[in-house]
Structures are given as structure tokens and as C-alpha cells.
Design an enzyme around this catalytic site. Structure first.
Site, PDB file in Angstrom:
ATOM      1  N   SER A 207       0.828  -1.201   0.000  1.00 13.46           N
ATOM      2  CA  SER A 207       0.000   0.000   0.000  1.00 13.46           C
ATOM      3  C   SER A 207       0.869   1.261   0.000  1.00 13.46           C
ATOM      4  CB  SER A 207      -0.963  -0.045   1.186  1.00 13.46           C
ATOM      5  OG  SER A 207      -1.956   0.942   1.088  1.00 13.46           O
ATOM      6  N   ASP A 253      -9.181  -4.271  -6.022  1.00 18.54           N
ATOM      7  CA  ASP A 253      -8.674  -3.318  -5.036  1.00 18.54           C
ATOM      8  C   ASP A 253      -9.527  -2.050  -5.062  1.00 18.54           C
ATOM      9  OD1 ASP A 253      -7.184  -1.531  -3.470  1.00 18.54           O
ATOM     10  OD2 ASP A 253      -5.274  -2.343  -4.156  1.00 18.54           O
ATOM     11  N   HIS A 285      -7.331  -5.211  -1.845  1.00 22.28           N
ATOM     12  CA  HIS A 285      -6.155  -4.417  -1.491  1.00 22.28           C
ATOM     13  C   HIS A 285      -5.313  -5.088  -0.413  1.00 22.28           C
ATOM     14  CE1 HIS A 285      -3.775  -0.773  -0.910  1.00 22.28           C
ATOM     15  NE2 HIS A 285      -4.019  -0.829   0.401  1.00 22.28           N
TER      16      HIS A 285
END
Length: 337
Positions: A207, A253, A285
Site C-alpha cells: 500500500s 482493489d 487491497h
């Protein structure tokens, strides 16, 4: 002394307290000069030599020549940083690689520029030094979210520093600087520094840690490999990246959509650079936050190929994988060698 069990290996003795320790003393090893990523032609030469020999004998080598040719070809294909046995699809999909590993904790109070973390490392140095990797977590997350990948990479022959960030809200640019600070600590001050070849280093992150991974390789082109995992960053163009980079996105995601993050990041890296894009089929995600065979398989292969220049792992990256239901999209600048 308190006992801590080394993963997939014998019990290692460690101090019961203290923020960092080394429970195995390394053998004396001397790092070798780094090899060019594109200079490994030994296997091709061996193959051509064998072909010429076959032509000269009507297609069949004498038994004595056969006995010499096979081991010679195998020896020619070995590189100076190859670590571990020849890989197979099963070996890189296994939960653990061939190296027994141990771990050492590093307190944030003993470091500067990042939030401390855990170093995972092979317990044996019989094959020499290892490449080093720093991994950063995502926004609001801690190192525990990436521990599974850090330990798995280490079991394939890397010294891996799974870090905490200074604060859990640090932005990607900060996380990139922290990854680099962690690598500097790993190679210069850590208790396992003598196990790490400082010329063979890589970074990874999830991320905002993935965005930090891109920032890190953009600012330090001497790195050997990078893997941003479902990366998030407000900067969309990374045209300055020259470090071999595999971006792993997730099809579903909703935090860092592949159409706004992973794919633009990949497309912006020059085609002259080594790069790959892998999209996890139907994944979210947070796919990188738990054990994932596909992520591990291709992360191991990418890091081994570019940090160790180990062309034995080329087969898993190029040509692009086919008929893998866990992958919805794969792009790569093949060939690498």
C-alpha cells in the site's frame, strides 16, 4: 540464555532481554564483486559447445565426453550468488524455502530514521553472504502484516528487515526514506551485517509502503530489485525508475485501484528498464497481508533473479505465466537475460 526456535531449523540460543541479538556467529566471508545483470552467458556458451561437439561426431558424443559435458554445463550455469538448490515450481510455492532461519528484533530506540523491526536471516553462512531486503507495511499497519512474506523470503536465502514506520500514518515519501534508512542500518550497524552483501539490496512494501518502495528506488538507483504490493501513491509517473521492479496489483482493489495506481505506475516505468506487472485475480487491497502463494512465488523469483542475478529463476518469470487462475493480468519486459 532463553531458547528461541529457529524456523525450519535447530533451536538457537538468544538473550532473554535486549532489543537486538545475533544468535549465530557468521563464518568469515568476503563479498564478491557484483556481476552484471546481462553478462551471464555461460549456459548458452555451454549449450553451443555441446551442439558443435554433436555435429562433429555425427550427433552422438562418446561416453567419456558425455560424462564430462553434463557436469561442465551445470557448472557453467552457476553464478557467484546462486544460493540453495535448483528451484522447482513446487519449491518456490512451498511455505518455506531450503534455508533454516532465525530472527532478531531491533527496537525503535536503537535506530534512527525508521521505527525498528524484525530481521529474518538464514542460520548458515556456508554458501557465503546474502542479499538484503527491507519491507515496509501499509497505512495504519505494523510490521506484523508483512511478517509472513519477510520470513518466507529469508528462507530462500535473503536477510530480510521487516520494519515498523515512525508513525502508522506516515506517507509514501516518508516510507521510502525509512526503507533506505533500514537498509543502511542492516548493512552497517545490525548484528547480522556481516551476513549481508551491501551491493545486493532490494525493497518491498504494501500500500503506502508500496508507494514508498517506488520512491526508494527512484532516489537510490543502485538498488537491485523492488516489489510494490498493491501500491498507493499520489505520484503516478515513475519514469526515472531504473531498478528492476515488479508491481503486484489486485483486481478488486477498492483502496488503490489498479486503474489509478498499479497500472499507471507500471506503464510509466521505461520499457528499457526491467519491469513486470502481476495482477491478482479477484483479490482485494489487503491480499498481501496474509500468506499468499502467488505473491510469494513471484516475489521469490523476482528477488532471486535480480538481487542474486540467479538465472535459474528466469523460467518462472519469462515467458509470462499461462493458465494460472490466480493471475488476471501479467506483463513483463522479457527477455531478462
Amino acid at each position: 540464555m532463553a531458547a528461541r526456535r529457529a524456523t525450519n531449523g535447530p533451536i538457537a540460543m538468544v538473550p532473554p532481554t535486549g532489543t537486538e541479538y545475533s544468535n549465530v556467529q557468521p563464518y568469515g566471508t568476503t563479498p564478491q564483486a557484483p556481476a552484471s545483470r546481462r553478462s551471464r552467458r555461460a549456459t548458452t556458451v555451454a549449450t553451443l559447445t555441446l551442439a558443435l561437439a554433436l555435429l562433429g561426431t555425427g550427433g552422438t558424443l562418446a561416453p567419456a565426453a558425455q560424462a564430462v559435458a553434463a557436469p561442465a554445463a551445470q557448472a557453467a550455469s552457476a553464478g557467484p550468488y546462486d544460493r540453495g538448490p535448483d528451484p522447482t515450481n513446487s519449491s518456490i510455492e512451498a511455505v518455506r524455502g531450503p534455508f533454516a532461519i532465525a530472527e532478531t528484533d531491533v527496537s525503535s530506540l536503537r535506530v534512527s530514521g525508521f521505527g525498528g523491526g524484525t530481521i529474518y536471516y538464514p542460520t548458515s553462512t556456508a554458501e557465503g553472504t546474502f542479499g538484503g531486503i527491507a519491507i515496509a507495511p501499509g497505512y495504519t499497519a505494523s510490521r506484523s502484516s508483512m511478517a509472513w512474506l519477510a520470513s518466507r523470503l529469508a528462507s530462500h536465502g535473503f536477510v530480510v528487515f521487516n520494519i515498523d514506520t515512525l508513525t502508522r500514518s506516515d506517507q509514501p515519501a516518508s516510507r521510502g526514506r525509512q526503507l533506505l534508512a533500514a537498509l543502511d542500518y542492516l548493512t552497517q550497524q545490525s548484528s547480522v551485517a556481516s551476513r549481508v552483501d551491501a551491493s545486493r539490496l532490494g525493497v518491498a512494501g504494501h500500500s503506502m509502503g508500496g508507494g514508498g518502495t517506488l520512491a526508494a528506488v527512484d532516489s537510490r538507483p543502485q538498488l537491485q530489485a523492488a516489489i510494490p504490493l498493491t501500491p498507493w501513491h499520489t505520484t503516478k509517473s515513475w519514469s526515472g525508475v531504473r531498478v528492476p521492479t515488479m508491481i503486484i496489483g489486485a483486481e478488486n482493489d477498492s483502496v488503490a485501484s489498479v486503474t489509478l495506481h498499479s497500472k499507471p505506475f507500471y506503464n510509466s516505468i521505461p520499457s528499457s528498464s526491467e519491469k513486470a506487472y502481476l495482477e491478482l485475480n479477484g483479490a482485494s487491497h489487503f491480499a498481501p497481508n496474509s500468506s499468499n502463494t502467488t505473491i510469494a512465488k513471484y516475489s521469490v523469483s523476482w528477488m532471486k533473479r535480480f538481487i542474486d542475478n540467479d538465472t535459474r529463476y528466469e523460467q518462472f518469470l519469462c515467458p509470462a505465466p499461462r493458465f494460472d487462475l490466480s493471475i488476471s493480468d501479467y506483463q513483463d519486459t522479457c527477455p531478462h537475460s
